[in-house]
Every structure is written in structure tokens, then in C-alpha cells.
Design a protein around this motif. Structure first.
Motif, PDB file in Angstrom:
ATOM      1  N   ASP A 144       0.819  -1.212   0.000  1.00 21.57           N
ATOM      2  CA  ASP A 144       0.000   0.000   0.000  1.00 21.57           C
ATOM      3  C   ASP A 144       0.850   1.258   0.000  1.00 21.57           C
ATOM      4  O   ASP A 144       1.966   1.281   0.542  1.00 21.57           O
ATOM      5  CB  ASP A 144      -0.892   0.034   1.246  1.00 21.57           C
ATOM      6  CG  ASP A 144      -2.009  -0.988   1.201  1.00 21.57           C
ATOM      7  OD1 ASP A 144      -2.015  -1.812   0.262  1.00 21.57           O
ATOM      8  OD2 ASP A 144      -2.867  -0.963   2.106  1.00 21.57           O
ATOM      9  N   ALA A 146      -0.025   5.727   0.409  1.00 20.79           N
ATOM     10  CA  ALA A 146      -1.083   6.725   0.634  1.00 20.79           C
ATOM     11  C   ALA A 146      -0.488   8.118   0.703  1.00 20.79           C
ATOM     12  O   ALA A 146       0.628   8.316   1.212  1.00 20.79           O
ATOM     13  CB  ALA A 146      -1.848   6.406   1.917  1.00 20.79           C
ATOM     14  N   ASN A 158       2.827  11.146   4.524  1.00 20.58           N
ATOM     15  CA  ASN A 158       2.620  10.194   3.441  1.00 20.58           C
ATOM     16  C   ASN A 158       3.518   8.980   3.659  1.00 20.58           C
ATOM     17  O   ASN A 158       4.546   9.063   4.340  1.00 20.58           O
ATOM     18  CB  ASN A 158       2.940  10.836   2.091  1.00 20.58           C
ATOM     19  CG  ASN A 158       2.127  12.090   1.839  1.00 20.58           C
ATOM     20  OD1 ASN A 158       0.987  12.206   2.297  1.00 20.58           O
ATOM     21  ND2 ASN A 158       2.705  13.048   1.118  1.00 20.58           N
ATOM     22  N   SER A 337      -7.334   4.029   6.942  1.00 19.87           N
ATOM     23  CA  SER A 337      -5.947   3.980   6.490  1.00 19.87           C
ATOM     24  C   SER A 337      -5.094   3.259   7.519  1.00 19.87           C
ATOM     25  O   SER A 337      -5.243   3.483   8.727  1.00 19.87           O
ATOM     26  CB  SER A 337      -5.396   5.386   6.264  1.00 19.87           C
ATOM     27  OG  SER A 337      -3.996   5.342   6.017  1.00 19.87           O
ATOM     28  N   TYR A 473      -9.900   7.029  -3.406  1.00 20.31           N
ATOM     29  CA  TYR A 473      -9.885   8.433  -2.968  1.00 20.31           C
ATOM     30  C   TYR A 473     -10.903   8.552  -1.846  1.00 20.31           C
ATOM     31  O   TYR A 473     -12.057   8.112  -1.978  1.00 20.31           O
ATOM     32  CB  TYR A 473     -10.254   9.382  -4.095  1.00 20.31           C
ATOM     33  CG  TYR A 473     -10.700  10.726  -3.570  1.00 20.31           C
ATOM     34  CD1 TYR A 473      -9.758  11.656  -3.106  1.00 20.31           C
ATOM     35  CD2 TYR A 473     -12.053  11.033  -3.470  1.00 20.31           C
ATOM     36  CE1 TYR A 473     -10.177  12.874  -2.581  1.00 20.31           C
ATOM     37  CE2 TYR A 473     -12.480  12.250  -2.954  1.00 20.31           C
ATOM     38  CZ  TYR A 473     -11.531  13.164  -2.503  1.00 20.31           C
ATOM     39  OH  TYR A 473     -11.944  14.359  -1.976  1.00 20.31           O
ATOM     40  N   MET A 518      -7.524  11.912   1.068  1.00 15.66           N
ATOM     41  CA  MET A 518      -6.525  10.856   0.977  1.00 15.66           C
ATOM     42  C   MET A 518      -6.652  10.154  -0.365  1.00 15.66           C
ATOM     43  O   MET A 518      -7.755   9.873  -0.842  1.00 15.66           O
ATOM     44  CB  MET A 518      -6.726   9.833   2.100  1.00 15.66           C
ATOM     45  CG  MET A 518      -5.818   8.602   2.013  1.00 15.66           C
ATOM     46  SD  MET A 518      -6.164   7.386   3.326  1.00 15.66           S
ATOM     47  CE  MET A 518      -7.787   6.791   2.807  1.00 15.66           C
ATOM     48  N   ALA A 520      -5.035   6.648  -2.032  1.00 15.67           N
ATOM     49  CA  ALA A 520      -4.276   5.453  -1.661  1.00 15.67           C
ATOM     50  C   ALA A 520      -4.302   4.450  -2.806  1.00 15.67           C
ATOM     51  O   ALA A 520      -5.269   4.387  -3.583  1.00 15.67           O
ATOM     52  CB  ALA A 520      -4.850   4.822  -0.393  1.00 15.67           C
TER      53      ALA A 520
END
Length: 527
Positions: A144, A146, A158, A337, A473, A518, A520
Motif C-alpha cells: 500500500d 497513501a 505520506n 488507512s 480516494y 486521501m 491510496a
């Protein structure tokens, strides 16, 4: 003279035919290739015929072979590998057989069951020829990244991470038995996930014991391999219990699915396990118990293209000793997240807890490449010493669409959605939108853990059975009480300075609290 010649030829022809038509006996001995000892009770048979015999104590055999037979002998014994021999007209054939007996590391004789390997939807499966044993691996890696933007009150870094790195071994044996062990080694942290044994009866009833997820919320019990969004909704992460040691039963029959069980401690996290052992050692506290059940109805269960899902779940829970302080409960969550580690919505430890309850309602509908799904979850905390009962709740709803003609698949045995069928050879694209909401603010204004909502757009690319790329998003909107146990800023006071105290925030109601955007991305491989 011609008659004499004719009779002579006929005589010799019949004589030769009689000689050729005669059968013969083939004999010999069968011995072990390891030590040369005679092998008794070896079955010797003529391939393609019913004729059989067995060796005696001296390993000797004798069998009649016919001229129109295959001229192939098969030697078989339960403790040795089977051998086929082409006689090629011989009348004597001595054979050596290789033992197939194997012993384990404890010196115990073990059974042997040859397996064949096969790739099934990108998964390596080893299965017996008798279909009574099957083992496969479930390996999953999710990488992942982000990025956060907007004007957050608290800095957000980030970053990237390995969200999951799972290695599981799963096995079916003896037709009705199933076992699984699953571990996560993401980010150098080893956690035990599933570790259980189950037995399925022929009438649709299954019994399970071990460490696994409790049966609350279809989104919680759905494997992360098949999630539509990168993270589960905040209400699910907060209220739906995860894996605990337990014993449960499941009944699945056509349109009905019923699950129920009793559960105890969580063992997947090192910190929780240390708390549990310390509380046992220092205070002699009982570990706590939970009674959890789920009921699902599935109209149109036999329609492969369309279906409905209605479910309800409930759980009665006493405090567990995996909390830092015995007799307490804490509800908290990260906001969609795993990279932003801040828990804005957090009740902190709630003391004097007698028991809690969790109730959930779930619904879903799908038709070919269209799907909608939603859940409402609530929890009540019943406290001692005449303290008021606290109530918290949350919900989510989402819709998704497979753009290139794929199809959603629903698993009636588990009451959840499984792997999608892609519409094109090169894959498929999925569009999705979700709204979710969570409130940990008490009705009595005594416990104000904060509230928040999330708007998430999802774009998923299913490349094949093994590769999935997800792009999310999200817009996160928190209220003024979402302060992460009073550690985070929630607004500006009358002097224009940042404050952690919601009572000092100068903004009108609905305008305070942490808000941010955000983006990601996830690269996932399953094999």
C-alpha cells in the motif's frame, strides 16, 4: 498323389495349431529388493484377464498364461510398489519388489497416498487420486501507499507499507475434516490469524474449534482478498469482533445460514497476549467470554446471476483480560488507512464494565455486474455501580459496478461475496462508491470519543486470478470530539490558536474537527 499331399499339409497344420494353442505355466519367486527375503501373499495376475495367484511362504508362484493373453504379469502387495513385467514368451520369471513402507520421525509406520499437483485459479493444489486428501497454500501480499492533502490540523505523513503478507496452509482430509493455519508477517511483525479445525456433517452442519473470526458482519468475515475497498468501514473495524479462540457451529442449507458460538481470548497480537497473561498473573482475573450468533436468509439462493442477502447478528460479551486494565472496554479505529496511524475516534478505556452487547443488521443485493451492500452496527456498554449504559453506533452503504461485463459471485455457505468473474480475457474494471459513518459519542455526554464520516471512491483492476490493483480516494470528516484521547487538535479557539479542547473551539457546530483528503493505492498478488 494330390490327396496325399493335401492330407499331409492338413495334418501338420492342425498339429502346429494345437501346439501353438497350448497354454504354458510361468513360475518364479518374488523377493524383497532391500534384503532378498521372500515375500508372501504377493498377488500375481495376468493383465486383462481374471487369472490370479499368490506367492507362498517361500515367495514362489505359478500361473497359467494363455497364448491369446497380453503376456504381461502384474505383481502387487500392500507393502510394496506394484510392478508390471512383459514375459516375452518366458516360462520363468523371478521378481524383486521395492518396499513402499515409510516411517515418520517417531518410528511409526505411516500410510502413503500419492498426490497430483494442479493449478486452480492461480492456486497450487495438491490432491490425492482417491479425492480423500487435498492441501493448498493461500499466500497474499498487499503493498500500500497513501498520500494525504487538504489543510489538516495535525500533520499526516505520506507513506508506504506492506499491509498484509499472509501465508496460510489449508487441508481437507478424510472427506469431512478441514484444518487451517494462517500467519501474517507484514512489516516484520508476526501475528497468528486463523488456526482451527472443523468437521462438516453430511446434513450441512459444521463444528469448528480454534482461533478464527467471530460471526458478526459480512464485511468483517469476508477475506481481505475479496474486499471492494482497501480498508473496511470504520463501524466494522470498531464493533465487529475479530479473531478469538472459540467453539462454534454453522448450519447451511439452501436459503438459510445460521452460526453461533462461544469465544474467549484474542491471541493474534503480542501486546494483547502480554496484557492477558499479566492480568491473569497479577489479579487472577477470568479471561472473559462472548456468546455470538448470526442468522442470514438468502432469497433466490439458486439463481447464479441475482440474489438478495438479509442478515442479523448479536453478541453478548464480558470484558476480556487482553485489555491493559481488567474490567475495561475501549472502542477506537483508524480512519480508513493503515498508514495514517492516528486514531481520531477513540473512547479510551471505559471502566466499571459489567458486559457489552453488539447488534448488527446487514443487507445486500446483486444482479450480474451490479451490487449494493450495507450494514448497521451498534453497541451498548452496561456498567456497574449505577453508571449509565453507553450506546454507540455506525453504518455504511456502498454500490459497485463491473464495467466490462464481469459478474459478482456469492457464497451461500458463508453468506458473503467471493471472487468476481472477469468480463474480458485481459481482466475487468470495477467502480465503487461508499459512505460510512461512526459515532462514539455517548447519549449522556459523559464519554465523547468522537464521530466521523468517510466518502470513498474506488477503482479496481482485476488483471487475472492473481493480480489486483486498487485505487481509493477518500474524504474524511471528523467532529470536534475526535481528538484521539485529547492528544490531537480539533480546531481553533477564540484567539485563533489550535486547541485540543472541543469546548474551546470557536467554530460553530459541524464546522470543527479534523478534515482531510486521501489518495491510496494497493498492489495485491494472491497465489
Amino acid at each position: 498323389m494330390k490327396k496325399i499331399i493335401f492330407l499331409t499339409v492338413l495334418f501338420f497344420g492342425l498339429t502346429a495349431q494345437g501346439v501353438l494353442a497350448q497354454s504354458r505355466n510361468v513360475s518364479g519367486t518374488v523377493k524383497s529388493s532391500e534384503d532378498g527375503t521372500a515375500i508372501n501373499n504377493v498377488t500375481v495376475r495376468l493383465k486383462g484377464a481374471l487369472t490370479t495367484t499368490q506367492t507362498n511362504e517361500m515367495g514362489f508362484y505359478s500361473i497359467e498364461v494363455y497364448p491369446n493373453s497380453t503376456d504381461i504379469l502384474i505383481f502387487s502387495h500392500e507393502d510394496h510398489d506394484e510392478v508390471e513385467v512383459y514375459l516375452n514368451g518366458k516360462i520363468n520369471m523371478d521378481i524383486e519388489l521395492k518396499s513402499n513402507i515409510r516411517f515418520n520421525q517417531y518410528g511409526v509406520k505411516v500410510n502413503r497416498n500419492p498426490l497430483f499437483a494442479e493449478e486452480r485459479n492461480g492456486i497450487l493444489v495438491l490432491e490425492s487420486y482417491r479425492d480423500d486428501y487435498r492441501v493448498w497454500f493461500d499466500i497474499r501480499v498487499q503493498a500500500d501507499g497513501a498520500m494525504f492533502f487538504g489543510k489538516p490540523l495535525n500533520p499526516i505523513g505520506n507513506g508506504v507499507s506492506i499491509r498484509r503478507a499472509r501465508f496460510a496452509t489449508k487441508v481437507e482430509f478424510g472427506k469431512n475434516w478441514y484444518a487451517e493455519i494462517d500467519m501474517d508477517i507484514a512489516n516484520s511483525e508476526l501475528e497468528l490469524k486463523d488456526a482451527y479445525l472443523s468437521y462438516t456433517f453430511n446434513n450441512g452442519l459444521e463444528l469448528k474449534v480454534g482461533n478464527y473470526k467471530e460471526s458478526v458482519s459480512m464485511e468483517s468475515t469476508t477475506t481481505s482478498r475479496y474486499l471492494t475497498f482497501m480498508e473496511r468501514p470504520m463501524a466494522v473495524n470498531t464493533f465487529a469482533p475479530s479473531r478469538h479462540i472459540g467453539l462454534s457451529a454453522r448450519y447451511s442449507q439452501k436459503w438459510l445460514l445460521a452460526l453461533g458460538g462461544v469465544y474467549f481470548q484474542a491471541v493474534d497480537g503480542l501486546e494483547e497476549r502480554v496484557f492477558s497473561k499479566d492480568n491473569n498473573k497479577d489479579y487472577g482475573t477470568d479471561e472473559g467470554v462472548s456468546w455470538t450468533g448470526r442468522l442470514v436468509t438468502m432469497p433466490f439462493y439458486n439463481n447464479v446471476n441475482s440474489g438478495l442477502h438479509f442478515g442479523v447478528s448479536a453478541s453478548y460479551r464480558t470484558p476480556k483480560t487482553d485489555a491493559e486494565v481488567p474490567g475495561t472496554v475501549r472502542y477506537s479505529t483508524r480512519s480508513l488507512s493503515s498508514i495514517n496511524r492516528k486514531k481520531y475516534i477513540d473512547t479510551d478505556l471505559i471502566g466499571n464494565v459489567d458486559h457489552t452487547t453488539i447488534t448488527g443488521f446487514e443487507g445486500a443485493a446483486y444482479h450480474k455486474n451490479i451490487r449494493v451492500q450495507g450494514e448497521y452496527l451498534m453497541s451498548s456498554i452496561y456498567r456497574k455501580n449505577d453508571l449509565p449504559t453507553e450506546h454507540f453506533d455506525g453504518f455504511y452503504v456502498f454500490g459497485s459496478y463491473l464495467v466490462f461485463g464481469g459478474k459478482y459471485n456469492y457464497n451461500t455457505n458463508e453468506g458473503e461475496f467471493t471472487q468476481v468473474a472477469r468480463g474480458k480475457k485481459w481482466g475487468d474494471v470495477e467502480l465503487a462508491f461508499r459512505y460510512d459513518y461512526l459515532s462514539l459519542n455517548s447519549d449522556f455526554d459523559k464519554i465523547m470519543g468522537g464521530a466521523g464520516e468517510g466518502y470513498t471512491l474506488g477503482l479496481n483492476f482485476y488483471a487475472n486470478n492473481n493480480v489486483k490493483i486498487m485505487l481509493n480516494y477518500s474524504y474524511l470528516n471528523h467532529d470536534r470530539y475526535a481528538s484521539g484521547k485529547n492528544k490531537l487538535y480539533v480546531g481553533y479557539d477564540a484567539d485563533g490558536k489550535l486547541t485540543r479542547d472541543p469546548k474551546l473551539v470557536a467554530d460553530e457546530m459541524g464546522k470543527a474537527g479534523e478534515n482531510y483528503h486521501m489518495v491510496a493505492i494497493r498492489f495485491e498478488v494472491d497465489f
